[in-house]
Design an enzyme around this catalytic site. Structure first.
Site, PDB file in Angstrom:
ATOM      1  N   LYS A 189      71.021  -3.197  23.808  1.00 38.02           N
ATOM      2  CA  LYS A 189      69.629  -2.904  24.155  1.00 38.02           C
ATOM      3  C   LYS A 189      69.392  -1.408  24.050  1.00 38.02           C
ATOM      4  O   LYS A 189      69.822  -0.634  24.892  1.00 38.02           O
ATOM      5  CB  LYS A 189      69.280  -3.345  25.579  1.00 38.02           C
ATOM      6  CG  LYS A 189      67.773  -3.319  25.776  1.00 38.02           C
ATOM      7  CD  LYS A 189      67.328  -3.105  27.201  1.00 38.02           C
ATOM      8  CE  LYS A 189      67.003  -1.694  27.559  1.00 38.02           C
ATOM      9  NZ  LYS A 189      65.944  -1.048  26.794  1.00 38.02           N
ATOM     10  N   GLU A 396      69.053  17.053  37.523  1.00 31.20           N
ATOM     11  CA  GLU A 396      68.901  17.122  36.074  1.00 31.20           C
ATOM     12  C   GLU A 396      67.437  17.404  35.746  1.00 31.20           C
ATOM     13  O   GLU A 396      66.571  16.596  36.070  1.00 31.20           O
ATOM     14  CB  GLU A 396      69.285  15.754  35.505  1.00 31.20           C
ATOM     15  CG  GLU A 396      70.169  15.825  34.330  1.00 31.20           C
ATOM     16  CD  GLU A 396      70.458  14.451  33.730  1.00 31.20           C
ATOM     17  OE1 GLU A 396      69.920  13.429  34.175  1.00 31.20           O
ATOM     18  OE2 GLU A 396      71.249  14.435  32.789  1.00 31.20           O
TER      19      GLU A 396
HETATM   20  P1  NAD Z   1      67.367   5.566  31.723  1.00 32.32           P
HETATM   21  O1  NAD Z   1      68.395   5.371  32.773  1.00 32.32           O
HETATM   22  O2  NAD Z   1      65.949   5.604  32.129  1.00 32.32           O
HETATM   23  O3  NAD Z   1      67.466   4.398  30.635  1.00 32.32           O
HETATM   24  C1  NAD Z   1      68.667   4.115  29.963  1.00 32.32           C
HETATM   25  C2  NAD Z   1      68.642   2.682  29.463  1.00 32.32           C
HETATM   26  O4  NAD Z   1      68.632   1.803  30.586  1.00 32.32           O
HETATM   27  C3  NAD Z   1      67.386   2.335  28.646  1.00 32.32           C
HETATM   28  O5  NAD Z   1      67.725   1.483  27.590  1.00 32.32           O
HETATM   29  C4  NAD Z   1      66.528   1.611  29.672  1.00 32.32           C
HETATM   30  O6  NAD Z   1      65.597   0.710  29.097  1.00 32.32           O
HETATM   31  C5  NAD Z   1      67.590   0.857  30.458  1.00 32.32           C
HETATM   32  N1  NAD Z   1      67.163   0.423  31.782  1.00 32.32           N
HETATM   33  C6  NAD Z   1      66.142   0.895  32.550  1.00 32.32           C
HETATM   34  N2  NAD Z   1      66.055   0.187  33.699  1.00 32.32           N
HETATM   35  C7  NAD Z   1      67.046  -0.733  33.680  1.00 32.32           C
HETATM   36  C8  NAD Z   1      67.477  -1.735  34.592  1.00 32.32           C
HETATM   37  N3  NAD Z   1      66.864  -1.940  35.756  1.00 32.32           N
HETATM   38  N4  NAD Z   1      68.558  -2.470  34.246  1.00 32.32           N
HETATM   39  C9  NAD Z   1      69.207  -2.274  33.077  1.00 32.32           C
HETATM   40  N5  NAD Z   1      68.820  -1.349  32.161  1.00 32.32           N
HETATM   41  C10 NAD Z   1      67.755  -0.584  32.467  1.00 32.32           C
HETATM   42  O7  NAD Z   1      67.798   6.871  30.933  1.00 32.32           O
HETATM   43  P2  NAD Z   1      67.001   7.613  29.785  1.00 32.32           P
HETATM   44  O8  NAD Z   1      65.833   8.299  30.406  1.00 32.32           O
HETATM   45  O9  NAD Z   1      66.782   6.695  28.638  1.00 32.32           O
HETATM   46  O10 NAD Z   1      68.091   8.694  29.300  1.00 32.32           O
HETATM   47  C11 NAD Z   1      68.282   9.908  29.906  1.00 32.32           C
HETATM   48  C12 NAD Z   1      69.454   9.865  30.850  1.00 32.32           C
HETATM   49  O11 NAD Z   1      70.634   9.466  30.165  1.00 32.32           O
HETATM   50  C13 NAD Z   1      69.787  11.215  31.447  1.00 32.32           C
HETATM   51  O12 NAD Z   1      70.069  11.084  32.814  1.00 32.32           O
HETATM   52  C14 NAD Z   1      71.026  11.644  30.679  1.00 32.32           C
HETATM   53  O13 NAD Z   1      71.845  12.569  31.343  1.00 32.32           O
HETATM   54  C15 NAD Z   1      71.703  10.342  30.484  1.00 32.32           C
HETATM   55  N6  NAD Z   1      72.651  10.444  29.364  1.00 32.32           N
HETATM   56  C16 NAD Z   1      74.010  10.495  29.634  1.00 32.32           C
HETATM   57  C17 NAD Z   1      74.914  10.645  28.598  1.00 32.32           C
HETATM   58  C18 NAD Z   1      76.398  10.698  28.847  1.00 32.32           C
HETATM   59  O14 NAD Z   1      77.147  10.501  27.895  1.00 32.32           O
HETATM   60  N7  NAD Z   1      76.860  10.933  30.062  1.00 32.32           N
HETATM   61  C19 NAD Z   1      74.452  10.753  27.294  1.00 32.32           C
HETATM   62  C20 NAD Z   1      73.083  10.709  27.064  1.00 32.32           C
HETATM   63  C21 NAD Z   1      72.199  10.546  28.107  1.00 32.32           C
END
Ligand code: NAD
Length: 512
Positions: A189, A396
């Site tokens: 997803k 962040e």
């Molecule tokens: P997010 O947590 O909002 O979303 C990530 C994914 O989770 C998306 O596909 C989203 O649709 C899904 N999601 C949302 N709600 C959910 C739920 N209730 N259950 C299951 N899945 C759900 O994150 P974002 O805004 O897309 O990305 C930014 C974040 O990702 C930042 O915090 C960043 O630091 C982190 N990130 C971490 C790494 C790493 O390797 N540590 C790399 C890239 C990004």
């Protein structure tokens, strides 16, 4: 005022539409709602895909389950799986321009940078193809002459892969080829904001010869699709990259089903600059660390910890160079900082800076959005006088915003570096070997860069301490994480009947 051309020749005339990849076929979702994504820089619709329902997510999970339980993929020779992954790497390289453009149009990142990310991703597919052939168990020949112990590595099963928007193609490539190398089947997803390149990857994988059901791709909202995947009993493992808040929710759902998890979450990464460092190199890395991907980066070097004796001159130089950072149209070759992902996110970045200013910090540069004909762009921002308790120092921001704190001693620097709940990465800059080693040993983070920053290698594990996650991606261990261990104990010759033996505790160890 930034000039943005809504008629740029690389912008599509109409949004490119995708369906879901289910069981080897492209199918529309059960519901009729579509997600249409507009370029954050040009405000032109570029892609559309289904907002899948929980029923679509379930169908995808069941297809992956069937492919795992009855399909050829987990049963193939590693050499055959490896060949498919190598073919995928070639096909990714052949479609770099298309994949990079999709990531740029959906996320707002500079096109030149996106090309580099896709090329790096192809390298991960190639690396995983090599690992596939080196995944094997262990033999124990030291258990006595009548016993051979064999520890077998079996594929973990069905893996749910959930990815964020900031590095759409790179992050799915940090997970999927490793899971496939191990023989797993998957449901992917992507973020609802940036699903395009992952869907093209689906086309590539079918072309590369991946059997139906091994990779299913379901677009849609996290709370509908992601949550269904995470809670589904037919899923064995969840590999999640995203925010710490959603990561915690997903881990809690996974815990209920006792599923294996791998969590790559947020970061609040420090760069520690000592007075004896190569300051020119450190300066470049600080600028790169905070402005790369507009700061929308888990590894963003969002905190500068600088030794007090050089702080004023070093920061003055950062401010001067930050003024020159080319911000603007991600399609322009000179652009280094592109657009911000959503209007809400831009508001949030601005709020962090305003709140710090109210708390007594000094905004030395930027602090607000840039005037632009279209789209949303944040000014490169430098905030000094930040204290360790301010939200801007602990949370962040995920924007091009540098928070500056100062220290005097090595011990103080390490304490400051560790003063957040995160622990993803850090950079240390000094010409003194002892200083570098002391800092590297003292920092609680998954990666410490010494006299460099944000370099990445397929061979080296990547992941976080604390609120930055659980588990590691990349490197040899990443593929092992997608396997389950089974122990075989194989006796040679007759086993003595239990009731003929005198009562003893011989079997107690195994039974215990
Ligand atoms: P997010 O947590 O909002 O979303 C990530 C994914 O989770 C998306 O596909 C989203 O649709 C899904 N999601 C949302 N709600 C959910 C739920 N209730 N259950 C299951 N899945 C759900 O994150 P974002 O805004 O897309 O990305 C930014 C974040 O990702 C930042 O915090 C960043 O630091 C982190 N990130 C971490 C790494 C790493 O390797 N540590 C790399 C890239 C990004």
């Amino acid at each position: 005022m930034l000039t943005i051309d809504p008629h740029h020749p690389l912008l599509p005339k109409a949004p490119r539409h995708f369906d879901l990849l289910l069981d080897g076929d492209w199918r529309p979702a059960r519901g009729s709602t579509l997600l249409t994504r507009a370029s954050p820089a040009h405000e032109v619709a570029v892609t559309s895909y289904p907002a899948a329902t929980a029923a679509d997510a379930e169908a995808a999970v069941l297809a992956a389950r069937r492919a795992f339980d009855h399909g050829p993929w987990p049963r193939l020779k590693a050499a055959e799986r490896s060949r498919v992954l190598l073919r995928a790497a070639e096909l990714i390289e052949a479609r770099i321009e298309e994949l990079a453009l999709l990531d740029t149009l959906e996320s707002g990142k500079p096109l030149a940078q996106a090309r580099g990310e896709v090329a790096g991703a192809a390298d991960l597919w190639r690396y995983a193809a090599g690992l596939a052939r080196d995944l094997h168990g262990e033999a124990y020949t030291n258990l006595g002459e009548s016993m051979l112990g064999v520890v077998v590595r079996e594929p973990m099963g069905v893996v749910a892969i959930i990815t964020p928007w900031n590095f759409p193609f790179l992050i799915v490539s940090q997970k999927l080829p490793f899971a496939l190398a191990a023989g797993c089947t998957t449901v992917v997803k992507p973020s609802e904001l940036t699903s395009g390149s992952t869907l093209v990857l689906g086309e590539i994988l079918l072309q590369a010869g991946l059997p139906p059901g091994v990779v299913n791709i379901v677009t849609g909202l996290g709370r509908e699709v992601g949550a269904t995947m995470a809670g589904h009993p037919a899923v064995d493992m969840i590999s999640f990259t995203g925010s710490t808040a959603v990561g915690k929710l997903t881990a809690a759902t996974a815990a209920d089903g006792l599923k294996r998890i791998s969590m790559e979450l947020g970061g609040k990464n420090p760069q520690l600059v000592f007075a004896d460092a190569d300051l020119e190199a450190a300066l470049d890395a600080v600028l790169f660390g905070v402005y790369f991907n507009a700061g929308e980066c888990c590894n963003s070097g969002s905190r500068l910890l600088v030794q007090r004796s050089i702080a004023e001159t070093f920061v003055a130089e950062i401010v001067a160079r930050s003024r020159e950072v080319p911000v603007g149209d991600p399609l322009a070759p000179e652009t280094k900082v592109g657009a911000i992902i959503t209007p809400e996110h831009l508001d949030k970045i601005e709020r962090f800076v305003a709140e710090a200013a109210r708390g007594g910090a000094e905004v030395r540069l930027g602090g607000a959005r840039l005037a632009a004909e279209r789209g949303r762009f944040m000014a490169p921002t430098v905030v000094t006088g930040v204290t360790r308790t301010m939200p801007i120092a602990r949370e962040e921001v995920f924007g091009p915003v540098l928070s500056v704190l100062t220290f005097d001693t090595v011990e103080e620097a390490v304490t400051l570096a560790n003063a957040t709940s995160y622990g993803l990465s850090a950079g240390v800059w000094s010409r003194d070997h002892d200083t570098c080693q002391t800092v590297a040993a003292g920092i609680r983070a998954g990666t410490v860069w010494v006299n460099t920053f944000m370099e990445g290698f397929a061979e080296l594990p990547f992941g976080g301490f604390g609120a930055s996650g659980i588990g590691r991606e990349l490197g040899r261990h990443a593929a092992l994480d997608y396997t389950e261990v089974k122990t075989l104990q194989m006796r040679r010759g007759p086993r003595r009947d239990w009731w003929l033996r005198p009562a003893a505790g011989a079997a107690a160890m195994a039974a215990g």
